[in-house]
Write a protein that holds these residues in place. Structure first.
Motif, short mmCIF file in Angstrom:
data_model
loop_
_atom_site.label_atom_id
_atom_site.label_comp_id
_atom_site.label_asym_id
_atom_site.label_seq_id
_atom_site.Cartn_x
_atom_site.Cartn_y
_atom_site.Cartn_z
N UNK A 114 -4.95 3.66 -11.14
CA UNK A 114 -4.64 5.10 -11.16
C UNK A 114 -4.56 5.70 -9.76
N UNK A 115 -4.90 4.93 -8.74
CA UNK A 115 -4.89 5.45 -7.37
C UNK A 115 -3.44 5.59 -6.89
N UNK A 116 -3.17 6.64 -6.12
CA UNK A 116 -1.81 6.78 -5.58
C UNK A 116 -1.60 5.83 -4.40
N UNK A 117 -0.34 5.58 -4.06
CA UNK A 117 -0.06 4.79 -2.84
C UNK A 117 -0.51 5.58 -1.61
N UNK A 118 -0.66 4.89 -0.50
CA UNK A 118 -0.93 5.56 0.76
C UNK A 118 0.36 6.17 1.28
N UNK A 119 0.21 7.11 2.19
CA UNK A 119 1.38 7.80 2.73
C UNK A 119 1.32 7.73 4.26
N UNK A 175 -6.62 1.76 -3.46
CA UNK A 175 -6.70 0.30 -3.41
C UNK A 175 -6.08 -0.33 -4.66
N UNK A 176 -5.60 -1.57 -4.51
CA UNK A 176 -4.86 -2.23 -5.59
C UNK A 176 -5.68 -2.43 -6.87
N UNK A 227 0.82 -1.22 0.00
CA UNK A 227 0.00 0.00 0.00
C UNK A 227 0.86 1.27 0.00
N UNK A 228 2.11 1.15 0.44
CA UNK A 228 3.04 2.28 0.42
C UNK A 228 3.73 2.45 -0.94
#
Length: 167
Positions: free
Chosen positions: A44-49, A39-40, A33-34
């Motif tokens: 197009x979603x960015x990674x979590x921070x 979500x996988x 997720x980093x």
């Protein structure tokens, strides 16, 4: 004006044991997720921070155990926190019911002496006031809560403000 500078990254800790399949899966999920979309299923979603702290084969301290249990109690409930036995596994080498410790100190000592006696992983969002013990689905819930904050679906003021370790 400078409120963006005061915003802290969420602090996530995983108390991990490499011989535990749920723990290994949870750690892989946190790391993924980093580094990849979250979500996988949304490329197009960015990674979590967030800051990830991996504590390997070491149980939480008694004070951390108390804080973690408080995170497992529903926020709108007057119910008491779950019992300390929540941290104990059903592994054959674990203590029998009559020998189970009933205190944070007892659980921490047992986990240090016999890691198989604990449920792994213990994953904690110290800033969000969420925890998961031995449950990969609970880790998914913690990551989803982080995604909701990232995407503006939940405001930071709406989340639990911890008085724990990293706030």
């Amino acid at each position: 004006m400078f409120s963006a500078f005061s915003k802290r990254l969420p602090q996530i800790s995983i108390f991990h044991h490499p011989s535990s399949p749920p723990s290994t899966k949870a750690l892989a999920m946190l790391r993924s997720s980093l580094s990849g979309p979250f979500p996988p299923n949304k490329p197009d979603a960015p990674p979590l921070d967030f800051n990830l702290e991996v504590i390997e084969s070491t149980p939480p301290t008694p004070e951390q155990l108390r804080t973690i249990l408080s995170y497992l109690t529903p926020k709108d409930s007057a119910a008491a926190p779950p019992p300390y036995s929540t941290f104990l596994s059903s592994h054959p080498s674990a203590a029998g019911v009559s020998e189970q410790p009933q205190s944070a100190v007892g659980i921490a000592n047992l986990g240090a002496q016999n890691p198989n006696a604990l449920k792994w992983p213990v994953v904690v969002d110290w800033n969000g006031g969420k925890a998961s013990i031995g449950d990969v689905d609970g880790v998914k819930g913690i990551l989803e809560a982080l995604r909701q904050r990232r995407d503006g679906e939940v405001k930071d003021e709406d989340t639990h403000q911890s008085k724990g370790w990293f706030s």
